[in-house]
Design an enzyme around this catalytic site. Structure first.
Site, mmCIF file in Angstrom:
data_model
loop_
_atom_site.group_PDB
_atom_site.id
_atom_site.type_symbol
_atom_site.label_atom_id
_atom_site.label_comp_id
_atom_site.label_asym_id
_atom_site.label_seq_id
_atom_site.Cartn_x
_atom_site.Cartn_y
_atom_site.Cartn_z
ATOM 1 C CG ASP A 9 54.362 -22.214 -16.170
ATOM 2 O OD1 ASP A 9 55.219 -22.926 -16.480
ATOM 3 O OD2 ASP A 9 53.693 -21.241 -17.106
ATOM 4 C CG ASP A 11 59.105 -19.561 -19.585
ATOM 5 O OD1 ASP A 11 59.837 -18.889 -19.095
ATOM 6 O OD2 ASP A 11 59.315 -20.847 -20.086
ATOM 7 C CG ASP A 127 51.224 -18.774 -19.001
ATOM 8 O OD1 ASP A 127 51.836 -19.801 -18.584
ATOM 9 O OD2 ASP A 127 51.612 -18.091 -20.075
#
Length: 175
Positions: A9, A11, A127
């Site tokens: 990922d 961000d 996250d």
């Protein structure tokens, strides 16, 4: 043996979106500790609309660049991110960010999707559990949790996994 597929990922995993938001709005510095997640999301959207090029210049997460470069020797790496549908500049911004921080390693390796569960692969470092991350067919490595708090831990885990997979494959070939 071909390399296993590792999705990363953007961000909150390789790019520090939270830090950049905190610079623009100091009252929003702690995303996870924020009580009103829906209100937080609305405020973040407003900040992004006011700063449409925000994704161009996010700072990298500590240790991310080096870890990804080392892991690329062991894994087929792709960047798997979700862009803001209502902010078209986010699509371009993410592409620019990947190129400026990863160069050839990121070339033609950015996938933007709101359904991460539809992609085939072995590992996903993310996250969050949104946008299909929790339903990903391979192993979801939940970055920023107590089990995987930082890139040192994630990198070590993935290197150990790769050694185990190679050893298992070697034993299988010897039988």
């Amino acid at each position: 043996m071909s390399k296993k597929i590792l999705y990363l990922d953007m961000d909150g995993v390789v790019a520090d979106f939270e830090k950049r938001i905190g610079e623009l709005a100091p009252e929003l510095q702690n995303f996870k500790g924020h009580q009103d997640q829906e209100g937080l999301s609305d405020k973040i959207d407003q900040i992004c609309y006011a700063n449409p090029d925000i994704f161009h210049d996010l700072p990298p997460i500590k240790g991310a660049i080096e870890a990804v470069e080392k892991l690329s020797a062991h894994y087929e790496i792709f960047f798997l991110s979700t862009a803001m549908w209502s902010l078209p500049q986010s699509f371009t911004g993410k592409r620019i960010w990947i190129e400026s921080h990863f160069g050839d390693l990121g070339r033609k390796r950015l996938i933007l999707s709101h359904r991460k569960d539809l992609l085939k692969g072995d590992f996903l470092v993310d996250d969050r559990t949104k946008n299909g991350a929790a339903e990903f067919e391979g192993e979801h490595i939940h970055f920023g949790t107590s089990q995987f708090p930082d890139w040192k831990t994630v990198s070590s885990y993935l290197k150990d996994k790769n050694r185990y997979l190679l050893k298992s494959k070697q034993e299988e070939l010897e039988e």
